[in-house]
Design an enzyme around this catalytic site. Structure first.
Site, mmCIF file in Angstrom:
data_model
loop_
_atom_site.group_PDB
_atom_site.id
_atom_site.type_symbol
_atom_site.label_atom_id
_atom_site.label_comp_id
_atom_site.label_asym_id
_atom_site.label_seq_id
_atom_site.Cartn_x
_atom_site.Cartn_y
_atom_site.Cartn_z
ATOM 1 N N GLY A 120 -7.859 9.940 -9.043
ATOM 2 C CA GLY A 120 -8.996 9.360 -10.072
ATOM 3 C C GLY A 120 -8.804 9.784 -11.632
ATOM 4 O O GLY A 120 -9.760 9.976 -12.435
ATOM 5 N N SER A 121 -7.451 10.066 -11.892
ATOM 6 C CA SER A 121 -7.399 10.746 -13.314
ATOM 7 C C SER A 121 -7.603 9.548 -14.213
ATOM 8 O O SER A 121 -8.235 9.766 -15.156
ATOM 9 C CB SER A 121 -6.103 11.283 -13.577
ATOM 10 O OG SER A 121 -5.042 10.391 -13.322
ATOM 11 N N ILE A 145 -3.411 -3.598 -0.822
ATOM 12 C CA ILE A 145 -3.143 -4.768 -1.207
ATOM 13 C C ILE A 145 -4.184 -5.869 -0.921
ATOM 14 O O ILE A 145 -4.841 -5.946 0.278
ATOM 15 C CB ILE A 145 -1.703 -5.396 -0.604
ATOM 16 C CG1 ILE A 145 -0.800 -4.579 -0.951
ATOM 17 C CG2 ILE A 145 -1.619 -6.705 -1.028
ATOM 18 C CD1 ILE A 145 0.696 -4.739 -0.344
ATOM 19 N N LEU A 146 -4.782 -6.626 -1.825
ATOM 20 C CA LEU A 146 -5.848 -7.358 -1.660
ATOM 21 C C LEU A 146 -5.293 -8.601 -1.322
ATOM 22 O O LEU A 146 -4.383 -9.227 -1.565
ATOM 23 C CB LEU A 146 -6.789 -7.439 -2.861
ATOM 24 C CG LEU A 146 -7.217 -6.087 -3.408
ATOM 25 C CD1 LEU A 146 -7.697 -6.197 -5.020
ATOM 26 C CD2 LEU A 146 -8.343 -5.584 -2.715
ATOM 27 N N ASN A 168 -5.672 -4.239 -13.184
ATOM 28 C CA ASN A 168 -4.878 -3.069 -12.533
ATOM 29 C C ASN A 168 -4.071 -2.344 -13.433
ATOM 30 O O ASN A 168 -3.519 -2.994 -14.545
ATOM 31 C CB ASN A 168 -4.113 -3.537 -11.529
ATOM 32 C CG ASN A 168 -3.098 -2.533 -10.498
ATOM 33 O OD1 ASN A 168 -4.029 -1.616 -10.189
ATOM 34 N ND2 ASN A 168 -2.215 -2.986 -10.182
ATOM 35 N N HIS A 212 -0.320 -0.564 -13.487
ATOM 36 C CA HIS A 212 0.752 -0.084 -12.602
ATOM 37 C C HIS A 212 2.004 0.685 -13.246
ATOM 38 O O HIS A 212 2.210 0.191 -14.753
ATOM 39 C CB HIS A 212 1.358 -1.587 -12.546
ATOM 40 C CG HIS A 212 2.817 -1.341 -11.627
ATOM 41 N ND1 HIS A 212 2.779 -1.427 -10.052
ATOM 42 C CD2 HIS A 212 3.944 -1.599 -11.977
ATOM 43 C CE1 HIS A 212 3.667 -1.187 -9.769
ATOM 44 N NE2 HIS A 212 4.629 -1.370 -10.658
ATOM 45 N N THR A 252 -3.808 -11.137 -10.002
ATOM 46 C CA THR A 252 -3.432 -12.625 -9.536
ATOM 47 C C THR A 252 -2.948 -12.634 -7.967
ATOM 48 O O THR A 252 -2.629 -11.486 -7.588
ATOM 49 C CB THR A 252 -2.670 -13.518 -10.314
ATOM 50 O OG1 THR A 252 -1.370 -13.046 -10.359
ATOM 51 C CG2 THR A 252 -3.114 -13.569 -11.809
ATOM 52 N N LEU A 277 1.592 -10.096 -6.058
ATOM 53 C CA LEU A 277 1.493 -8.520 -6.130
ATOM 54 C C LEU A 277 2.355 -8.318 -7.431
ATOM 55 O O LEU A 277 3.387 -8.506 -7.655
ATOM 56 C CB LEU A 277 2.085 -8.007 -4.802
ATOM 57 C CG LEU A 277 2.091 -6.438 -4.848
ATOM 58 C CD1 LEU A 277 0.562 -6.049 -4.600
ATOM 59 C CD2 LEU A 277 2.903 -5.958 -3.710
ATOM 60 N N GLU A 303 -1.262 6.028 -19.405
ATOM 61 C CA GLU A 303 -2.188 5.395 -18.661
ATOM 62 C C GLU A 303 -3.425 5.758 -19.310
ATOM 63 O O GLU A 303 -4.506 4.702 -19.271
ATOM 64 C CB GLU A 303 -2.013 5.414 -17.137
ATOM 65 C CG GLU A 303 -1.113 5.085 -16.366
ATOM 66 C CD GLU A 303 -0.919 5.524 -14.791
ATOM 67 O OE1 GLU A 303 -1.688 6.113 -14.284
ATOM 68 O OE2 GLU A 303 0.408 4.878 -14.374
HETATM 69 C C1 GRF Z 1 -1.506 5.881 -11.357
HETATM 70 O O1 GRF Z 1 -0.327 6.539 -11.696
HETATM 71 C C2 GRF Z 1 -1.231 4.410 -11.341
HETATM 72 O O2 GRF Z 1 -0.187 3.906 -12.020
HETATM 73 C C3 GRF Z 1 -0.994 4.295 -9.762
HETATM 74 O O3 GRF Z 1 -1.883 5.166 -9.100
HETATM 75 C C4 GRF Z 1 -1.771 6.305 -9.953
HETATM 76 C C5 GRF Z 1 -3.494 6.561 -9.922
HETATM 77 O O4 GRF Z 1 -3.603 7.900 -10.344
HETATM 78 N N1 GRF Z 1 -1.125 3.031 -9.514
HETATM 79 P P1 GRF Z 1 -5.106 8.218 -10.340
HETATM 80 O O5 GRF Z 1 -5.774 8.332 -8.944
HETATM 81 O O6 GRF Z 1 -5.854 7.494 -11.400
HETATM 82 O O7 GRF Z 1 -4.880 10.026 -10.757
#
Ligand code: GRF
Length: 220
Positions: free
Chosen positions: A19-20, A99-100, A114, A116, A148, A151, A181
């Site tokens: 959850g960073s 995957i939803l 999302n 990625h 969407t 994937l 991110e």
């Molecule tokens: C992130 O690097 C994201 O790109 C990927 O999963 C990771 C989640 O990291 N889809 P965090 O749980 O937010 O630390």
């Protein structure tokens, strides 16, 4: 008498791991002018550290444990029911590793974001850092996109580039991608809450005009 301020757009964050990214969003949402409110955090893993981060921030949490559901459809139906109850304006997938189904994605069309870890459309799917190194690429990065049915294929809103260094390992690369991110996701969520970005028929509308290419956060 002063009129009550308009209620802020509501956000639910879904996370499976540490959850960073959630933390970056919580921190941003504490800024006085942040235009949205995180009303709940959900996870498919009861032990996800993301849930602890939410609890620390006094945000309501919920779990829909995928191991307790026989099929993807059943899991999604339960998750959908939770989300319908909460009725958020925006659902932020932040390391949500499920995957939803198409039904789920359609039900929340235009409200699902999302993150990625690649410069989409390159490297959809898993293990992006290793694959970038294996390919000998000199540039990697992160994309934030609308979700969407395809994937990792929804229209990309914004990207940040991360140069690949000669001595990078998947871990060092992942760390620098994650730093980006944490900068980029709050910016995009802010845009969404301000009503600046919307999902068009097949593209992203930014201030009402289709984006010809993703917005770029300068590499630093
Ligand atoms: C992130 O690097 C994201 O790109 C990927 O999963 C990771 C989640 O990291 N889809 P965090 O749980 O937010 O630390």
């Amino acid at each position: 008498m002063k009129a009550d301020p308009a209620p802020l757009p509501t956000i639910v964050v879904l996370a499976s791991g540490t959850g960073s990214n959630l933390q970056a969003l919580i921190d941003a949402s504490r800024e006085r002018d942040f235009p949205g409110e995180i009303i709940a955090v959900g996870s498919n893993r009861p032990k996800a550290f993301a849930l602890e981060r939410a609890a620390q921030a006094h945000i309501k949490t919920f779990v829909v444990d995928h191991t307790q559901h026989g099929s993807r459809e059943e899991f999604d139906a339960h998750l959908m029911a939770e989300l319908r109850r909460l009725d958020p304006d925006l659902i932020v997938l932040a390391g949500f590793m499920r995957i939803l189904t198409e039904d789920f994605v359609r039900a929340f069309r235009g409200k699902l974001l999302n993150v990625h870890p690649s410069l989409l459309p390159a490297y959809t799917g898993l293990n992006t850092h290793q694959r970038v190194l294996d390919a000998g690429d000199s540039l990697h990065g992160v994309s934030i996109h609308f979700v969407t049915e395809e994937l990792d294929g929804g229209p990309v809103i914004a990207q940040a580039e991360v140069p690949v260094l000669a001595d990078d390992t998947p871990d060092t690369l992942a760390e620098r991608v994650q730093q980006q991110e944490h900068l980029l996701y709050p910016i995009v969520v802010r845009w969404f809450c301000e009503g600046r970005i919307r999902l068009g028929a097949q593209d992203v509308l930014f201030d009402g005009a289709a984006l010809a290419e993703p917005m770029k956060l300068a590499a630093n």
